[in-house]
Design a protein around this motif. Sequence first.
Motif, PDB file in Angstrom:
ATOM      1  N   UNK A  25      -3.874 -17.206  -8.320  1.00  0.00           N
ATOM      2  CA  UNK A  25      -4.749 -16.048  -8.154  1.00  0.00           C
ATOM      3  C   UNK A  25      -4.574 -15.413  -6.774  1.00  0.00           C
ATOM      4  N   UNK A  26      -4.466 -16.224  -5.745  1.00  0.00           N
ATOM      5  CA  UNK A  26      -4.272 -15.683  -4.397  1.00  0.00           C
ATOM      6  C   UNK A  26      -2.957 -14.908  -4.294  1.00  0.00           C
ATOM      7  N   UNK A  27      -1.880 -15.478  -4.852  1.00  0.00           N
ATOM      8  CA  UNK A  27      -0.589 -14.776  -4.816  1.00  0.00           C
ATOM      9  C   UNK A  27      -0.663 -13.477  -5.617  1.00  0.00           C
ATOM     10  N   UNK A  28      -1.355 -13.504  -6.734  1.00  0.00           N
ATOM     11  CA  UNK A  28      -1.497 -12.302  -7.555  1.00  0.00           C
ATOM     12  C   UNK A  28      -2.268 -11.230  -6.798  1.00  0.00           C
ATOM     13  N   UNK A  29      -3.324 -11.618  -6.112  1.00  0.00           N
ATOM     14  CA  UNK A  29      -4.093 -10.658  -5.315  1.00  0.00           C
ATOM     15  C   UNK A  29      -3.241 -10.054  -4.208  1.00  0.00           C
ATOM     16  N   UNK A  30      -2.435 -10.900  -3.553  1.00  0.00           N
ATOM     17  CA  UNK A  30      -1.557 -10.388  -2.491  1.00  0.00           C
ATOM     18  C   UNK A  30      -0.568  -9.369  -3.050  1.00  0.00           C
ATOM     19  N   UNK A  31       0.011  -9.667  -4.205  1.00  0.00           N
ATOM     20  CA  UNK A  31       0.962  -8.742  -4.830  1.00  0.00           C
ATOM     21  C   UNK A  31       0.266  -7.444  -5.235  1.00  0.00           C
ATOM     22  N   UNK A  32      -0.950  -7.550  -5.767  1.00  0.00           N
ATOM     23  CA  UNK A  32      -1.707  -6.371  -6.172  1.00  0.00           C
ATOM     24  C   UNK A  32      -2.014  -5.494  -4.964  1.00  0.00           C
ATOM     25  N   UNK A  33      -2.420  -6.106  -3.869  1.00  0.00           N
ATOM     26  CA  UNK A  33      -2.703  -5.350  -2.647  1.00  0.00           C
ATOM     27  C   UNK A  33      -1.454  -4.629  -2.158  1.00  0.00           C
ATOM     28  N   UNK A  34      -0.307  -5.331  -2.175  1.00  0.00           N
ATOM     29  CA  UNK A  34       0.949  -4.713  -1.750  1.00  0.00           C
ATOM     30  C   UNK A  34       1.320  -3.549  -2.666  1.00  0.00           C
ATOM     31  N   UNK A  35       1.134  -3.722  -3.967  1.00  0.00           N
ATOM     32  CA  UNK A  35       1.443  -2.644  -4.917  1.00  0.00           C
ATOM     33  C   UNK A  35       0.508  -1.448  -4.728  1.00  0.00           C
ATOM     34  N   UNK A  36      -0.762  -1.716  -4.454  1.00  0.00           N
ATOM     35  CA  UNK A  36      -1.709  -0.626  -4.215  1.00  0.00           C
ATOM     36  C   UNK A  36      -1.312   0.164  -2.968  1.00  0.00           C
ATOM     37  N   UNK A  37      -0.900  -0.547  -1.927  1.00  0.00           N
ATOM     38  CA  UNK A  37      -0.465   0.134  -0.693  1.00  0.00           C
ATOM     39  C   UNK A  37       0.785   0.959  -0.962  1.00  0.00           C
ATOM     40  N   UNK A  38       1.725   0.402  -1.696  1.00  0.00           N
ATOM     41  CA  UNK A  38       2.968   1.115  -2.011  1.00  0.00           C
ATOM     42  C   UNK A  38       2.670   2.366  -2.839  1.00  0.00           C
ATOM     43  N   UNK A  39       1.777   2.236  -3.821  1.00  0.00           N
ATOM     44  CA  UNK A  39       1.396   3.379  -4.645  1.00  0.00           C
ATOM     45  C   UNK A  39       0.744   4.460  -3.792  1.00  0.00           C
ATOM     46  N   UNK A  40      -0.114   4.054  -2.882  1.00  0.00           N
ATOM     47  CA  UNK A  40      -0.766   5.005  -1.988  1.00  0.00           C
ATOM     48  C   UNK A  40       0.264   5.752  -1.139  1.00  0.00           C
ATOM     49  N   UNK A  41       1.254   5.017  -0.633  1.00  0.00           N
ATOM     50  CA  UNK A  41       2.318   5.651   0.155  1.00  0.00           C
ATOM     51  C   UNK A  41       3.101   6.649  -0.688  1.00  0.00           C
ATOM     52  N   UNK A  42       3.458   6.242  -1.900  1.00  0.00           N
ATOM     53  CA  UNK A  42       4.215   7.139  -2.782  1.00  0.00           C
ATOM     54  C   UNK A  42       3.418   8.392  -3.121  1.00  0.00           C
TER      55      UNK A  42
END
Length: 88
Positions: free
Chosen positions: A59-76
């Motif tokens: 769950x912790x790794x999944x949350x970290x990946x989700x946060x990274x994806x959200x940041x990447x989406x925001x940048x895009x």
Amino acid sequence: MINPSKLEEIAKQISNALPPGVKNIADEFEAKTKQVLQAQLAKLDLVTREEFDVQTQVLLRTREKLTALEQRLSQLESNQASEENNNE
């Protein structure tokens, strides 16, 4: 699941509480008590501590990946908005 040695300890404590003259009955009682406790606990939807810890890490790794994806989406999205504004 609960540690089998803990169940054995509980059954033995119950057995030891019986009067000494009924040792045969106590032995049967201990076996039946252990059997009933194991059967009832098996019906519960429990996980081991190890399984729980593994799932916590997943769950912790999944949350970290989700946060990274959200940041990447925001940048895009920001980049796309900037490009659209520059094209206008």
